[in-house]
Design a protein around this motif. Structure first.
Motif, PDB file in Angstrom:
ATOM      1  N   THR A 121      -1.521  32.959  21.461  1.00 45.30           N
ATOM      2  CA  THR A 121      -0.280  32.694  21.977  1.00 45.30           C
ATOM      3  C   THR A 121       0.232  33.368  23.202  1.00 45.30           C
ATOM      4  OG1 THR A 121       0.347  32.182  19.692  1.00 45.30           O
ATOM      5  CG2 THR A 121       2.164  32.149  21.082  1.00 45.30           C
ATOM      6  N   VAL A 122       0.818  32.287  24.187  1.00 49.03           N
ATOM      7  CA  VAL A 122       1.322  32.997  25.300  1.00 49.03           C
ATOM      8  C   VAL A 122       2.620  32.271  25.349  1.00 49.03           C
ATOM      9  CG1 VAL A 122       1.006  33.104  28.067  1.00 49.03           C
ATOM     10  CG2 VAL A 122      -1.179  33.295  26.406  1.00 49.03           C
ATOM     11  N   ASN A 123       3.551  33.058  25.513  1.00 51.22           N
ATOM     12  CA  ASN A 123       4.936  32.752  25.719  1.00 51.22           C
ATOM     13  C   ASN A 123       5.476  33.380  26.930  1.00 51.22           C
ATOM     14  OD1 ASN A 123       5.217  35.279  24.929  1.00 51.22           O
ATOM     15  ND2 ASN A 123       6.932  34.945  23.514  1.00 51.22           N
ATOM     16  N   VAL A 124       4.760  33.535  28.015  1.00 49.76           N
ATOM     17  CA  VAL A 124       5.094  33.869  29.358  1.00 49.76           C
ATOM     18  C   VAL A 124       4.705  33.040  30.289  1.00 49.76           C
ATOM     19  CG1 VAL A 124       5.022  35.931  31.058  1.00 49.76           C
ATOM     20  CG2 VAL A 124       4.625  36.322  28.421  1.00 49.76           C
ATOM     21  N   PRO A 125       5.655  32.127  30.881  1.00 55.89           N
ATOM     22  CA  PRO A 125       5.584  30.974  31.705  1.00 55.89           C
ATOM     23  C   PRO A 125       4.909  31.531  33.211  1.00 55.89           C
ATOM     24  CG  PRO A 125       7.673  30.987  30.850  1.00 55.89           C
ATOM     25  CD  PRO A 125       7.056  32.109  30.477  1.00 55.89           C
ATOM     26  N   SER A 126       4.976  32.810  33.334  1.00 59.42           N
ATOM     27  CA  SER A 126       4.515  33.312  34.667  1.00 59.42           C
ATOM     28  C   SER A 126       3.139  33.783  34.564  1.00 59.42           C
ATOM     29  CB  SER A 126       5.403  34.445  35.219  1.00 59.42           C
ATOM     30  OG  SER A 126       5.513  35.580  34.362  1.00 59.42           O
ATOM     31  N   TYR A 127       2.446  33.616  33.308  1.00 55.05           N
ATOM     32  CA  TYR A 127       1.124  34.058  33.069  1.00 55.05           C
ATOM     33  C   TYR A 127       0.130  33.621  34.163  1.00 55.05           C
ATOM     34  CZ  TYR A 127      -3.567  34.212  31.105  1.00 55.05           C
ATOM     35  OH  TYR A 127      -5.000  34.383  30.853  1.00 55.05           O
ATOM     36  N   ASN A 128      -0.534  34.178  34.695  1.00 52.06           N
ATOM     37  CA  ASN A 128      -1.371  33.882  35.924  1.00 52.06           C
ATOM     38  C   ASN A 128      -2.943  33.292  35.240  1.00 52.06           C
ATOM     39  OD1 ASN A 128      -2.583  33.678  38.621  1.00 52.06           O
ATOM     40  ND2 ASN A 128      -3.934  35.149  38.118  1.00 52.06           N
ATOM     41  N   CYS A 129      -3.001  32.133  35.274  1.00 53.31           N
ATOM     42  CA  CYS A 129      -4.440  31.400  34.670  1.00 53.31           C
ATOM     43  C   CYS A 129      -5.311  31.625  35.533  1.00 53.31           C
ATOM     44  CB  CYS A 129      -4.102  29.989  34.835  1.00 53.31           C
ATOM     45  SG  CYS A 129      -2.705  29.421  33.566  1.00 53.31           S
ATOM     46  N   GLU A 130      -6.566  31.911  34.920  1.00 55.54           N
ATOM     47  CA  GLU A 130      -7.889  32.305  35.680  1.00 55.54           C
ATOM     48  C   GLU A 130      -8.865  31.537  35.208  1.00 55.54           C
ATOM     49  OE1 GLU A 130      -8.588  36.291  34.717  1.00 55.54           O
ATOM     50  OE2 GLU A 130      -6.912  37.188  35.936  1.00 55.54           O
ATOM     51  N   PRO A 131      -9.925  31.325  36.257  1.00 55.11           N
ATOM     52  CA  PRO A 131     -11.046  30.514  35.907  1.00 55.11           C
ATOM     53  C   PRO A 131     -11.744  30.835  34.574  1.00 55.11           C
ATOM     54  CG  PRO A 131     -11.153  31.379  38.141  1.00 55.11           C
ATOM     55  CD  PRO A 131      -9.949  32.108  37.624  1.00 55.11           C
ATOM     56  N   GLY A 132     -11.989  29.835  33.976  1.00 58.06           N
ATOM     57  CA  GLY A 132     -12.548  30.052  32.408  1.00 58.06           C
ATOM     58  C   GLY A 132     -11.477  30.163  31.368  1.00 58.06           C
ATOM     59  N   ASP A 133     -10.131  30.178  31.517  1.00 53.31           N
ATOM     60  CA  ASP A 133      -8.870  29.966  30.633  1.00 53.31           C
ATOM     61  C   ASP A 133      -9.159  28.547  29.993  1.00 53.31           C
ATOM     62  OD1 ASP A 133      -8.332  32.332  30.841  1.00 53.31           O
ATOM     63  OD2 ASP A 133      -6.500  31.972  32.042  1.00 53.31           O
ATOM     64  N   ILE A 134      -8.931  28.658  28.600  1.00 56.89           N
ATOM     65  CA  ILE A 134      -8.766  27.133  27.904  1.00 56.89           C
ATOM     66  C   ILE A 134      -7.363  27.227  27.541  1.00 56.89           C
ATOM     67  CG2 ILE A 134      -9.784  25.702  26.029  1.00 56.89           C
ATOM     68  CD1 ILE A 134     -12.388  27.470  26.293  1.00 56.89           C
ATOM     69  N   ILE A 135      -6.594  26.134  27.762  1.00 51.11           N
ATOM     70  CA  ILE A 135      -5.442  25.935  27.346  1.00 51.11           C
ATOM     71  C   ILE A 135      -5.272  24.676  26.174  1.00 51.11           C
ATOM     72  CG2 ILE A 135      -2.970  25.146  28.250  1.00 51.11           C
ATOM     73  CD1 ILE A 135      -3.749  25.980  30.982  1.00 51.11           C
ATOM     74  N   THR A 136      -4.903  25.157  25.177  1.00 55.13           N
ATOM     75  CA  THR A 136      -4.860  24.339  24.014  1.00 55.13           C
ATOM     76  C   THR A 136      -3.261  24.386  23.522  1.00 55.13           C
ATOM     77  OG1 THR A 136      -5.432  26.316  22.490  1.00 55.13           O
ATOM     78  CG2 THR A 136      -7.083  24.712  23.328  1.00 55.13           C
ATOM     79  N   ILE A 137      -3.291  23.437  22.294  1.00 55.14           N
ATOM     80  CA  ILE A 137      -1.695  23.570  21.765  1.00 55.14           C
ATOM     81  C   ILE A 137      -1.874  23.767  20.224  1.00 55.14           C
ATOM     82  CG2 ILE A 137      -0.018  21.685  21.211  1.00 55.14           C
ATOM     83  CD1 ILE A 137      -0.864  21.753  24.264  1.00 55.14           C
TER      84      ILE A 137
END
Length: 202
Positions: free
Chosen positions: A123-139
């Motif tokens: 769980t990530v609840n920080v909108p400013s989180y820096n997405c990096e190559p390889g990240d998988i975003i799920t619900i």
């Protein structure tokens, strides 16, 4: 300075189209207003200020946050303006917006704040989180979360997902393939004017 929470149409009427702020189109100003302002000389400061405001309102940042990103960009190798845009584009809230999971960046930020979003099964609840190559975003695997995202996808059709992202509409999963390239950023803004605006503050 706090994040703007006022009328969005008022902003795009003054600054032009800002898809991250709102999908609404601004109405053209009346000819009377155009005639009254056409003879006024626009200062260089105002031009730089408006470019800065476009960037701030599009990404939904406070003045302090944007200044922080400018300082980071200045310390990073490469063109300061291009690095700045890359940093802002790789924010989690903007990435969710680009994937079509939210109609605007403020809506995407709300999804993150309410813990609907997972990054690599965390769980990530920080909108400013820096997405990096390889990240998988799920619900989040809850009916409410799934319904919100499905509704957004069905009601808001993203024209085209950027090349650095992929989205699986069946699994409702987003993938970050790479860091976005500066030439792929589809935002009509002169980032150099923003850097010039902050030149005396960094």
């Amino acid at each position: 300075m706090s994040r703007y929470r006022g009328p969005r149409v008022k902003i795009i009427r003054r600054l032009g189209s800002l898809p991250g702020l709102t999908g609404r189109a601004s109405k053209p100003k009346s000819s009377y207003i155009d005639r009254s302002t056409s003879n006024k000389k626009i200062s260089q400061y105002r031009i730089r200020l408006e470019e800065k405001q476009k960037l701030r309102f599009h990404y939904g940042l406070t003045e302090r946050q944007l200044l922080k990103y400018v300082r980071i960009a200045r310390k990073t190798k490469g063109s300061t303006g291009q690095v700045l845009l890359q940093l802002l584009e790789m924010r989690l809230d903007n990435t969710i917006f680009c994937l079509g999971m939210a109609p605007t960046i403020p809506s995407a930020r709300q999804l993150v704040n309410h813990r609907h979003i997972f990054i690599n099964n965390y769980t990530v609840n920080v909108p400013s989180y820096n997405c990096e190559p390889g990240d998988i975003i799920t619900i989040k695997n809850k009916e409410k979360s799934q319904l919100i995202i499905t509704k957004n996808i069905n009601s808001f059709q993203k024209l085209e997902i950027p090349n650095h992202l992929n989205f699986n509409s069946i699994k409702l999963q987003g993938f970050v393939n790479q860091t976005i390239r500066s030439e792929s950023i589809d935002l009509k803004i002169n980032e150099l004017l923003v850097v010039e605006y902050y030149s005396r503050q960094v």
